[in-house]
Write a protein that holds these residues in place. Structure first.
Motif, PDB file in Angstrom:
ATOM      1  N   LEU A   1       0.746  -1.220  -0.047  1.00 53.53           N
ATOM      2  CA  LEU A   1       0.156   0.057  -0.058  1.00 53.53           C
ATOM      3  C   LEU A   1       0.853   1.203   0.068  1.00 53.53           C
ATOM      4  CD1 LEU A   1      -2.760  -0.732   2.608  1.00 53.53           C
ATOM      5  CD2 LEU A   1      -3.008  -1.110   0.221  1.00 53.53           C
ATOM      6  N   PRO A   2       0.584   2.159  -0.735  1.00 51.67           N
ATOM      7  CA  PRO A   2       1.489   3.413  -0.851  1.00 51.67           C
ATOM      8  C   PRO A   2       1.233   4.202   0.292  1.00 51.67           C
ATOM      9  CG  PRO A   2       0.436   2.951  -3.219  1.00 51.67           C
ATOM     10  CD  PRO A   2      -0.209   1.759  -2.072  1.00 51.67           C
ATOM     11  N   SER A   3       0.040   4.397   0.750  1.00 48.63           N
ATOM     12  CA  SER A   3      -0.372   5.184   1.901  1.00 48.63           C
ATOM     13  C   SER A   3       0.427   4.492   3.196  1.00 48.63           C
ATOM     14  CB  SER A   3      -1.818   4.864   2.090  1.00 48.63           C
ATOM     15  OG  SER A   3      -2.213   3.598   2.601  1.00 48.63           O
ATOM     16  N   TRP A   4       0.530   3.238   3.280  1.00 48.05           N
ATOM     17  CA  TRP A   4       1.393   2.657   4.264  1.00 48.05           C
ATOM     18  C   TRP A   4       2.868   2.847   4.337  1.00 48.05           C
ATOM     19  CZ3 TRP A   4       5.274  -0.649   5.417  1.00 48.05           C
ATOM     20  CH2 TRP A   4       5.309  -1.323   6.603  1.00 48.05           C
ATOM     21  N   LYS A   5       3.262   3.081   3.321  1.00 47.75           N
ATOM     22  CA  LYS A   5       4.731   3.243   2.951  1.00 47.75           C
ATOM     23  C   LYS A   5       5.039   4.617   3.056  1.00 47.75           C
ATOM     24  CE  LYS A   5       5.314  -0.307  -0.646  1.00 47.75           C
ATOM     25  NZ  LYS A   5       5.806  -0.599  -2.200  1.00 47.75           N
ATOM     26  N   PHE A   6       4.292   5.485   2.621  1.00 54.10           N
ATOM     27  CA  PHE A   6       4.331   6.797   2.669  1.00 54.10           C
ATOM     28  C   PHE A   6       4.208   7.299   4.130  1.00 54.10           C
ATOM     29  CE2 PHE A   6       2.727  11.294   3.175  1.00 54.10           C
ATOM     30  CZ  PHE A   6       3.647  11.895   2.447  1.00 54.10           C
ATOM     31  N   TYR A   7       3.487   6.691   4.915  1.00 53.18           N
ATOM     32  CA  TYR A   7       3.191   7.271   6.236  1.00 53.18           C
ATOM     33  C   TYR A   7       4.359   6.723   7.408  1.00 53.18           C
ATOM     34  CZ  TYR A   7       0.765   8.292  10.482  1.00 53.18           C
ATOM     35  OH  TYR A   7       0.418   8.845  12.036  1.00 53.18           O
ATOM     36  N   PHE A   8       4.729   5.478   6.834  1.00 54.06           N
ATOM     37  CA  PHE A   8       6.013   5.138   7.651  1.00 54.06           C
ATOM     38  C   PHE A   8       7.481   5.247   7.166  1.00 54.06           C
ATOM     39  CE2 PHE A   8       2.313   2.852   9.869  1.00 54.06           C
ATOM     40  CZ  PHE A   8       2.470   3.134  10.942  1.00 54.06           C
ATOM     41  N   ARG A   9       7.591   5.998   5.808  1.00 50.10           N
ATOM     42  CA  ARG A   9       8.759   6.165   5.202  1.00 50.10           C
ATOM     43  C   ARG A   9       9.450   5.003   4.580  1.00 50.10           C
ATOM     44  NH1 ARG A   9      11.284  10.908   9.396  1.00 50.10           N
ATOM     45  NH2 ARG A   9       9.574  12.188   9.106  1.00 50.10           N
ATOM     46  N   THR A  10       8.714   4.114   4.017  1.00 49.71           N
ATOM     47  CA  THR A  10       8.985   2.949   3.141  1.00 49.71           C
ATOM     48  C   THR A  10      10.240   2.214   3.968  1.00 49.71           C
ATOM     49  OG1 THR A  10       8.750   4.312   1.455  1.00 49.71           O
ATOM     50  CG2 THR A  10       9.730   2.346   0.888  1.00 49.71           C
ATOM     51  N   PRO A  11       9.719   1.443   4.980  1.00 46.50           N
ATOM     52  CA  PRO A  11      10.828   0.695   5.736  1.00 46.50           C
ATOM     53  C   PRO A  11      11.139  -0.379   4.813  1.00 46.50           C
ATOM     54  CG  PRO A  11       8.676   0.728   7.059  1.00 46.50           C
ATOM     55  CD  PRO A  11       8.327   1.310   5.778  1.00 46.50           C
ATOM     56  N   GLN A  12      12.544  -0.562   4.830  1.00 48.63           N
ATOM     57  CA  GLN A  12      13.397  -1.454   4.179  1.00 48.63           C
ATOM     58  C   GLN A  12      14.372  -2.512   4.928  1.00 48.63           C
ATOM     59  OE1 GLN A  12      15.086   0.862   0.909  1.00 48.63           O
ATOM     60  NE2 GLN A  12      13.087   0.859  -0.344  1.00 48.63           N
ATOM     61  N   GLY A  13      14.760  -3.439   4.214  1.00 50.93           N
ATOM     62  CA  GLY A  13      15.828  -4.180   4.886  1.00 50.93           C
ATOM     63  C   GLY A  13      15.674  -4.542   6.241  1.00 50.93           C
ATOM     64  N   GLN A  14      16.734  -4.066   7.316  1.00 51.41           N
ATOM     65  CA  GLN A  14      16.580  -4.695   8.546  1.00 51.41           C
ATOM     66  C   GLN A  14      15.337  -3.851   9.378  1.00 51.41           C
ATOM     67  OE1 GLN A  14      20.306  -3.673  10.431  1.00 51.41           O
ATOM     68  NE2 GLN A  14      21.485  -5.348   9.322  1.00 51.41           N
ATOM     69  N   THR A  15      14.981  -2.730   8.914  1.00 53.55           N
ATOM     70  CA  THR A  15      13.727  -2.042   9.365  1.00 53.55           C
ATOM     71  C   THR A  15      12.490  -2.941   9.188  1.00 53.55           C
ATOM     72  OG1 THR A  15      14.972   0.199   9.448  1.00 53.55           O
ATOM     73  CG2 THR A  15      12.473  -0.132   9.633  1.00 53.55           C
TER      74      THR A  15
ATOM     75  N   LEU B   1       6.292   4.528  13.559  1.00 52.81           N
ATOM     76  CA  LEU B   1       6.799   3.306  13.518  1.00 52.81           C
ATOM     77  C   LEU B   1       6.863   2.379  14.700  1.00 52.81           C
ATOM     78  CD1 LEU B   1       7.261   1.435  11.220  1.00 52.81           C
ATOM     79  CD2 LEU B   1       9.592   1.847  10.978  1.00 52.81           C
ATOM     80  N   GLY B   2       7.485   3.085  15.751  1.00 49.32           N
ATOM     81  CA  GLY B   2       7.752   2.376  16.784  1.00 49.32           C
ATOM     82  C   GLY B   2       6.466   2.095  17.603  1.00 49.32           C
TER      83      GLY B   2
END
Length: 527
Positions: free
Chosen positions: A58-72, A124-125
């Motif tokens: 979801l783009p809205s989830w990615k945008f709100y939490f600044r697109t978590p990637q990798g270890q995050t 995100l926390g």
């Protein structure tokens, strides 16, 4: 199919002779309806896994939490498993000490609270914390439920119901997948595109909470803790239509009481007792190995990282990703339900072996097609083949692990090991998920399709191990399965059985006149 082929000749001989289908018999219909309460437990975990697949698209989830990637992103996905592992010791303790039913209630309330926190997450926390709490609640509903089902079920329904149990994981997955698909399609960039599905996560738990007052406690737990009359009442009400003197009730009371009394008399209720005989060590080895294979056979790649798998073969559109996720979960649910109804016909070993070989073949082809697409991104046929073999792979996973991963250990573990053994298996499952939640996104980014080779090797090992270790349990009661591991069905000699039955009668008579909330403990049955 005759009853003796499902539960064995001894138990079949005392079953009521009904002339009509079970759903036309009021007490059996009532029992199967209230068993929906524990049956819905895995749907809570299934909802979470599919929800994270959907939210990542979801783009809205990615945008709100600044697109978590990798270890995050690994932490986000591992949070639920971390919470589950943290709650496992508590789940086992509450389940044995206070009962299966009260443990379930603790989990239901925890999941509802966690869903509210996740819905209102502002960073995100907070989102990760809510997922840890969801994991804790999930394990508190998942750990006692298969025991409650197997210990409450009508004898001829036990195999189907316990096998049907974990297929409800996909019921949760289906609801979550289509919730996120609908949210993406109708709410677009709104925050409620991800907050709405997060709130709906509490749905199954709310249903369980509403039906909870009608759910009885496990008769085996009641007998083990001295509530003899209550256990007899439950067995009579739900298995014999209220006839407390029916031969089936007498048979079940005798079998359960003798087995539990023997374990207590021999002090076989501690953790160390789980490895004090070859049969118990074999049970524990089976339980642990199945927990490992269930996650390290490749299923974890799709369970939490389907968008990454689809992106690796060129499918990047969010609507298409959520649609495929929705179709896959629906497919899984129907495949699992179909397999659950085949358990008593084909047997457990047939499903383990068929599923294992089918998983290996389809995963090898999936890997090969991924390699072809990696070499030539214009090879659309290879990309489509990957999607097709994801479905084929999951069909074989569903007929083995989805229906048997918890029901099979529940059957082979004796009462004194059942709660502890399932806690160990769930610890292995969720511990593996924690590791794989971190490894999968990093390994897929670094190695691509080569990461799949590890799972191919593990699948080969699992097929060989399961072929050697797993006995067939069809046609036996829970107590009779002990014979398959070199144990006596009761571990009590005939003269002791008579004394125990006599003492049970005395305890039940005493309970009628004794005031107070609790009957004598099972230790009073010792000779």
């Amino acid at each position: 199919m005759g009853s003796e082929q499902i539960v064995g000749q001894a138990l079949a001989s005392v079953l009521p002779k009904h002339q009509k289908s079970w759903f036309r018999i009021p007490h059996l219909l009532h029992l199967n309806f209230i068993l929906l309460v524990p049956l819905l437990s895995p749907a809570v975990g299934g909802y979470d896994g599919s929800l994270m697949n959907g939210l990542q698209a979801l783009p809205s989830w990615k945008f709100y939490f600044r697109t978590p990637q990798g270890q995050t992103m690994g932490v986000v996905n591992a949070a639920q498993s971390i919470g589950s592992v943290l709650a496992l010791p508590l789940a086992g303790f509450i389940s044995d000490r206070f009962g299966r039913k009260k443990t379930l209630l603790c989990g239901v309330i925890t999941v509802i609270i966690a869903s509210a926190i996740q819905t209102g997450a502002v960073n995100l926390g907070m989102f990760i914390f809510s997922r840890v709490l969801v994991g804790m609640g999930t394990i508190l509903v998942v750990q006692p439920s298969p025991m409650l089902i197997s210990e409450l079920c009508y004898p001829t329904h036990r195999g189907k119901y316990t096998s049907l149990y974990y297929t409800f994981f996909y019921l949760g997955s289906v609801v979550a997948a289509w919730c996120t698909y609908g949210a993406e399609k109708n709410l677009g960039s709104s925050d409620w595109a991800w907050r709405g599905p997060s709130l709906a996560q509490a749905g199954f738990s709310i249903i369980q909470l509403i039906m909870y007052p009608f759910l009885p406690e496990s008769p085996r737990w009641l007998i083990a803790n001295g509530y003899i009359t209550k256990a007899r009442e439950i067995l009579a009400r739900f298995h014999a239509g209220g006839d407390s003197n029916h031969p089936l009730v007498e048979f079940e009371m005798q079998e359960i009481t003798t087995g539990i009394s023997s374990e207590h008399a021999q002090h076989k209720t501690s953790w160390s007792s789980m490895v004090d005989s070859p049969g118990k060590r074999k049970r524990l080895l089976i339980t642990i190995s199945l927990g490992i294979y269930s996650q390290w056979c490749g299923s974890s790649v799709v369970s939490y990282y389907l968008p990454l798998v689809l992106e690796s073969v060129g499918i990047e559109d969010p609507k298409t990703q959520t649609l495929i996720n929705g179709c896959l979960q629906l497919f899984n649910f129907f495949a699992g339900v179909m397999a659950a109804f085949l358990v008593d016909y084909l047997g457990r070993r047939a499903l383990w072996n068929w599923g294992g070989i089918g998983m290996l073949v389809s995963f090898v082809i999936w890997t090969a097609c991924s390699a072809l697409f990696d070499q030539n991104s214009q090879n659309n046929s290879a990309g489509m083949a990957v999607i097709a073999f994801i479905f084929i792979y999951y069909f074989h996973y569903d007929i083995a692990y989805s229906v048997l991963i918890l029901s099979y250990p529940t059957e082979i573990l004796p009462y004194s090991m059942r709660s502890k053994g399932l806690s160990i298996e769930l610890g292995v499952i969720y511990g593996s998920l924690i590791v794989l939640s971190f490894l999968n996104p990093i390994a897929m980014a670094s190695f691509g399709w080569k990461w799949y080779l590890l799972f191919c090797v593990i699948l080969v090992i699992s097929i060989v191990t399961n072929w050697i270790l797993l006995p067939e349990t069809k046609g036996r009661s829970l107590e009779e399965i002990a014979e398959l591991f070199g144990d006596s069905t009761t571990e009590v000699i005939p003269s002791e059985k008579e004394n125990i039955q006599s003492e049970v009668s005395h305890v039940e008579e005493a309970e009628v006149v004794k005031e107070g909330p609790k009957a004598p403990q099972i230790s009073s049955f010792r000779n």
